[in-house]
Design a protein around this motif. Structure first.
Motif, PDB file in Angstrom:
ATOM      1  N   SER A  76       0.829  -1.102  -0.129  1.00 11.11           N
ATOM      2  CA  SER A  76       0.035   0.100   0.007  1.00 11.11           C
ATOM      3  C   SER A  76       0.554   1.345   0.030  1.00 11.11           C
ATOM      4  O   SER A  76       0.242   2.250  -0.235  1.00 11.11           O
ATOM      5  CB  SER A  76      -0.909   0.134   1.173  1.00 11.11           C
ATOM      6  OG  SER A  76      -0.206  -0.010   2.467  1.00 11.11           O
ATOM      7  N   ASP A  77       2.204   1.119   0.222  1.00 10.51           N
ATOM      8  CA  ASP A  77       3.001   2.294   0.573  1.00 10.51           C
ATOM      9  C   ASP A  77       3.724   2.462  -1.160  1.00 10.51           C
ATOM     10  O   ASP A  77       4.170   1.739  -1.635  1.00 10.51           O
ATOM     11  CB  ASP A  77       4.121   2.135   1.364  1.00 10.51           C
ATOM     12  CG  ASP A  77       5.131   3.302   1.443  1.00 10.51           C
ATOM     13  OD1 ASP A  77       5.985   3.327   0.439  1.00 10.51           O
ATOM     14  OD2 ASP A  77       4.926   4.211   2.219  1.00 10.51           O
ATOM     15  N   GLU A  78       3.212   3.883  -1.742  1.00 16.87           N
ATOM     16  CA  GLU A  78       3.573   3.953  -3.213  1.00 16.87           C
ATOM     17  C   GLU A  78       5.046   4.069  -3.207  1.00 16.87           C
ATOM     18  O   GLU A  78       5.574   3.541  -4.392  1.00 16.87           O
ATOM     19  CB  GLU A  78       3.043   5.470  -3.664  1.00 16.87           C
ATOM     20  CG  GLU A  78       3.422   5.657  -4.975  1.00 16.87           C
ATOM     21  CD  GLU A  78       2.862   7.177  -5.540  1.00 16.87           C
ATOM     22  OE1 GLU A  78       3.658   7.777  -6.069  1.00 16.87           O
ATOM     23  OE2 GLU A  78       1.869   7.655  -5.103  1.00 16.87           O
ATOM     24  N   LYS A  79       5.962   4.452  -2.463  1.00 18.93           N
ATOM     25  CA  LYS A  79       7.278   4.628  -2.398  1.00 18.93           C
ATOM     26  C   LYS A  79       7.993   2.734  -2.758  1.00 18.93           C
ATOM     27  O   LYS A  79       8.818   2.823  -3.565  1.00 18.93           O
ATOM     28  CB  LYS A  79       8.010   5.339  -1.356  1.00 18.93           C
ATOM     29  CG  LYS A  79       9.542   5.299  -1.388  1.00 18.93           C
ATOM     30  CD  LYS A  79      10.077   6.170  -0.399  1.00 18.93           C
ATOM     31  CE  LYS A  79      11.807   5.968  -0.319  1.00 18.93           C
ATOM     32  NZ  LYS A  79      12.328   6.637   0.753  1.00 18.93           N
ATOM     33  N   ALA A  84       9.505  -1.990  -5.286  1.00 20.40           N
ATOM     34  CA  ALA A  84       9.306  -3.478  -5.517  1.00 20.40           C
ATOM     35  C   ALA A  84       9.113  -3.811  -7.001  1.00 20.40           C
ATOM     36  O   ALA A  84       9.686  -4.868  -7.616  1.00 20.40           O
ATOM     37  CB  ALA A  84       8.081  -3.912  -4.885  1.00 20.40           C
ATOM     38  N   ALA A  85       8.482  -2.756  -7.903  1.00 21.58           N
ATOM     39  CA  ALA A  85       8.346  -2.906  -9.317  1.00 21.58           C
ATOM     40  C   ALA A  85       9.628  -3.125  -9.921  1.00 21.58           C
ATOM     41  O   ALA A  85      10.003  -3.676 -10.932  1.00 21.58           O
ATOM     42  CB  ALA A  85       7.452  -1.574  -9.841  1.00 21.58           C
ATOM     43  N   GLU A  86      10.630  -2.155  -9.344  1.00 14.09           N
ATOM     44  CA  GLU A  86      11.945  -2.111 -10.032  1.00 14.09           C
ATOM     45  C   GLU A  86      12.587  -3.751  -9.696  1.00 14.09           C
ATOM     46  O   GLU A  86      13.271  -4.148 -10.601  1.00 14.09           O
ATOM     47  CB  GLU A  86      12.939  -0.960  -9.428  1.00 14.09           C
ATOM     48  CG  GLU A  86      12.551   0.191  -9.751  1.00 14.09           C
ATOM     49  CD  GLU A  86      13.261   1.409  -8.949  1.00 14.09           C
ATOM     50  OE1 GLU A  86      14.312   1.000  -8.362  1.00 14.09           O
ATOM     51  OE2 GLU A  86      12.613   2.574  -9.081  1.00 14.09           O
ATOM     52  N   ASP A 121      -9.871   5.848  -4.948  1.00 12.65           N
ATOM     53  CA  ASP A 121      -9.155   6.968  -5.845  1.00 12.65           C
ATOM     54  C   ASP A 121      -7.420   6.668  -5.491  1.00 12.65           C
ATOM     55  O   ASP A 121      -6.841   6.893  -6.295  1.00 12.65           O
ATOM     56  CB  ASP A 121      -9.328   8.301  -5.027  1.00 12.65           C
ATOM     57  CG  ASP A 121     -10.846   8.762  -5.709  1.00 12.65           C
ATOM     58  OD1 ASP A 121     -11.154   8.241  -6.606  1.00 12.65           O
ATOM     59  OD2 ASP A 121     -11.224   9.649  -4.902  1.00 12.65           O
ATOM     60  N   ARG A 122      -7.418   6.211  -4.231  1.00 12.32           N
ATOM     61  CA  ARG A 122      -5.745   5.684  -3.805  1.00 12.32           C
ATOM     62  C   ARG A 122      -5.519   4.439  -4.652  1.00 12.32           C
ATOM     63  O   ARG A 122      -4.348   4.369  -5.069  1.00 12.32           O
ATOM     64  CB  ARG A 122      -6.041   5.256  -2.416  1.00 12.32           C
ATOM     65  CG  ARG A 122      -4.662   4.805  -1.874  1.00 12.32           C
ATOM     66  CD  ARG A 122      -4.696   4.636  -0.304  1.00 12.32           C
ATOM     67  NE  ARG A 122      -3.306   4.277   0.051  1.00 12.32           N
ATOM     68  CZ  ARG A 122      -3.059   3.901   1.410  1.00 12.32           C
ATOM     69  NH1 ARG A 122      -4.251   3.834   2.222  1.00 12.32           N
ATOM     70  NH2 ARG A 122      -1.854   3.639   1.694  1.00 12.32           N
ATOM     71  N   MET A 123      -6.621   3.448  -5.000  1.00 11.09           N
ATOM     72  CA  MET A 123      -6.080   2.347  -5.740  1.00 11.09           C
ATOM     73  C   MET A 123      -5.497   2.766  -7.209  1.00 11.09           C
ATOM     74  O   MET A 123      -4.730   2.336  -7.743  1.00 11.09           O
ATOM     75  CB  MET A 123      -7.540   1.455  -5.868  1.00 11.09           C
ATOM     76  CG  MET A 123      -7.400   0.281  -6.848  1.00 11.09           C
ATOM     77  SD  MET A 123      -9.030  -0.489  -6.756  1.00 11.09           S
ATOM     78  CE  MET A 123      -8.735  -1.927  -7.468  1.00 11.09           C
ATOM     79  N   ALA A 129       1.075   4.978 -10.432  1.00  6.69           N
ATOM     80  CA  ALA A 129       2.798   4.954 -10.226  1.00  6.69           C
ATOM     81  C   ALA A 129       3.356   3.745 -10.392  1.00  6.69           C
ATOM     82  O   ALA A 129       4.388   3.948 -10.835  1.00  6.69           O
ATOM     83  CB  ALA A 129       2.735   5.310  -8.457  1.00  6.69           C
ATOM     84  N   ILE A 130       2.672   2.614 -10.571  1.00  3.47           N
ATOM     85  CA  ILE A 130       3.370   1.229 -10.858  1.00  3.47           C
ATOM     86  C   ILE A 130       3.662   1.378 -12.005  1.00  3.47           C
ATOM     87  O   ILE A 130       4.779   0.885 -12.664  1.00  3.47           O
ATOM     88  CB  ILE A 130       2.493   0.157  -9.882  1.00  3.47           C
ATOM     89  CG1 ILE A 130       2.522   0.179  -8.500  1.00  3.47           C
ATOM     90  CG2 ILE A 130       3.354  -1.062 -10.592  1.00  3.47           C
ATOM     91  CD1 ILE A 130       1.757  -0.676  -7.896  1.00  3.47           C
ATOM     92  N   VAL A 131       2.403   1.439 -13.058  1.00  4.02           N
ATOM     93  CA  VAL A 131       2.657   1.629 -14.471  1.00  4.02           C
ATOM     94  C   VAL A 131       3.852   2.371 -14.766  1.00  4.02           C
ATOM     95  O   VAL A 131       4.708   2.187 -16.021  1.00  4.02           O
ATOM     96  CB  VAL A 131       1.304   2.132 -15.135  1.00  4.02           C
ATOM     97  CG1 VAL A 131       1.598   2.298 -16.590  1.00  4.02           C
ATOM     98  CG2 VAL A 131       0.189   1.054 -14.875  1.00  4.02           C
ATOM     99  N   GLU A 132       3.689   3.633 -14.224  1.00  5.36           N
ATOM    100  CA  GLU A 132       5.077   4.697 -14.560  1.00  5.36           C
ATOM    101  C   GLU A 132       6.272   4.032 -14.180  1.00  5.36           C
ATOM    102  O   GLU A 132       7.345   4.689 -14.613  1.00  5.36           O
ATOM    103  CB  GLU A 132       4.736   5.939 -14.112  1.00  5.36           C
ATOM    104  CG  GLU A 132       3.416   6.741 -14.636  1.00  5.36           C
ATOM    105  CD  GLU A 132       2.937   7.893 -13.939  1.00  5.36           C
ATOM    106  OE1 GLU A 132       3.572   8.170 -12.798  1.00  5.36           O
ATOM    107  OE2 GLU A 132       2.026   8.640 -14.543  1.00  5.36           O
TER     108      GLU A 132
END
Length: 331
Positions: A76-79, A84-86, A121-123, A129-132
């Motif tokens: 749930s934490d954007e940062k 994690a995506a990286e 909205d948060r979802m 953010a992850i797509v980007e």
């Protein structure tokens, strides 16, 4: 063909749902052999990945024969989700999948998994953010909503598509339902009917037979089906569905030899991937499913779930095969 970004899979693909403590490499190997078109890892905590926790990192293990494969993350934490995506990208899967569907309390309480359905909205912002942050095609697994009063998935699917996801899989229950009651696919069908939707839509929930897979394909128009619990101890469900689609006839059930061979392969791979103790202990949940319905199986099952020596376990499986073949039991 069905396209997920630049990844192509067969028409009406069969997907293996990501299941904690189930869809690990040993189990995925069996499902792939039986015709599964696209598989996902167990869901992986982004907090574990960021901390380099051994259990989380091990779940990144993928093998070439599994491809195409998706690695699924939750958090749930954007940062930390971006980081994690990286990390996932370095593991080189074909797809990165976000879990917005897990209903387990300890996940939900952190506003992860299905918990984020309380804040759409948060979802959407988190997904964007992850797509980007990755070049991998991003997909989402979610549910109809948090409860009966918040079944906004038709709108949610469109919004997630607008921020760049390449496919969506929807479990036909709310978080409040957990896994109880019958899955409702009507809203999944409405998503497919939405003229603005152009990404693949996969349905999930209660697909436990070839007949139901084809019925739901025709009734709701989904691009494919995702199979979870019905595959546990039954990787043959993938070949059975494909056979039914191609011929309109029911494939013969797995023989005693096939059941035992699958259990042996599963155990051997578990030993190699997890080590002897974990490989033995975590295999125990599967024996009941592999041999479900066999008369008098209880005595064999008791031995299988109490024995620790791998060689002895293999001998028990061989004895089981001989016993049921001699008894001429049709599995």
């Amino acid at each position: 063909m069905v396209s997920i970004g630049n990844i192509e899979i067969p028409d009406f693909p069969l997907l293996l749902a990501p299941m904690e403590d189930v869809s690990d490499p040993p189990f995925r190997a069996l499902c792939k052999k039986q015709g599964c078109d696209l598989m996902y890892t167990e869901f992986i905590s982004v907090e574990g990945l960021v901390r380099d926790a051994d259990k989380s990192v091990q779940k990144l293990d993928i093998f070439d024969y599994e491809r195409p494969i998706g690695i699924q993350i939750f958090g749930s934490d954007e940062k930390h989700m971006r980081k994690a995506a990286e990390i996932v990208e370095e593991a080189q899967p074909e797809i990165l999948d976000i879990n917005y569907g897990c209903p387990v309390k300890k996940v939900v309480n952190k506003m992860a998994g299905a918990g984020i359905l309380q804040d759409v909205d948060r979802m959407v912002a988190l997904t964007k953010a992850i797509v980007e942050s990755t070049d991998l095609p991003v997909t989402v697994k979610t549910r109809l909503g948090w409860d009966e009063n918040t079944k906004y998935v038709v709108d949610v699917a469109e919004r997630l598509q607008d921020v760049g996801i390449k496919a969506i899989s929807i479990h036909g229950r709310t978080r409040k339902q957990m896994y109880k009651g019958e899955a409702d696919w009507s809203l999944i069908g409405q998503i497919k009917e939405n003229p603005r939707m152009h990404i693949p839509v996969f349905g999930n929930g209660d697909i436990d037979s070839p007949e139901k897979a084809v019925e739901y394909k025709n009734r709701y128009g989904v691009d494919g089906v995702m199979i979870g619990r019905a595959s546990i101890g039954n990787p043959w469900i993938f070949r059975e569905i494909k056979h039914y689609i191609q011929t309109g006839t029911i494939h013969r059930p797995p023989s005693i030899e096939e059941r035992v061979e699958a259990a042996r392969e599963h155990l051997q791979f578990s030993l190699e991937w997890k080590g002897e103790r974990l490989g033995v202990v975590e295999m125990r949940r599967h024996y009941t499913n592999y041999f479900k319905g066999l008369p008098g199986i209880r005595a064999f099952r008791q031995k299988l779930v109490t024995e620790y020596d791998p060689d002895t376990l293999m001998e028990i499986l061989d004895d089981l095969k001989v016993h049921y073949m001699d008894a001429d039991v049709l599995a």
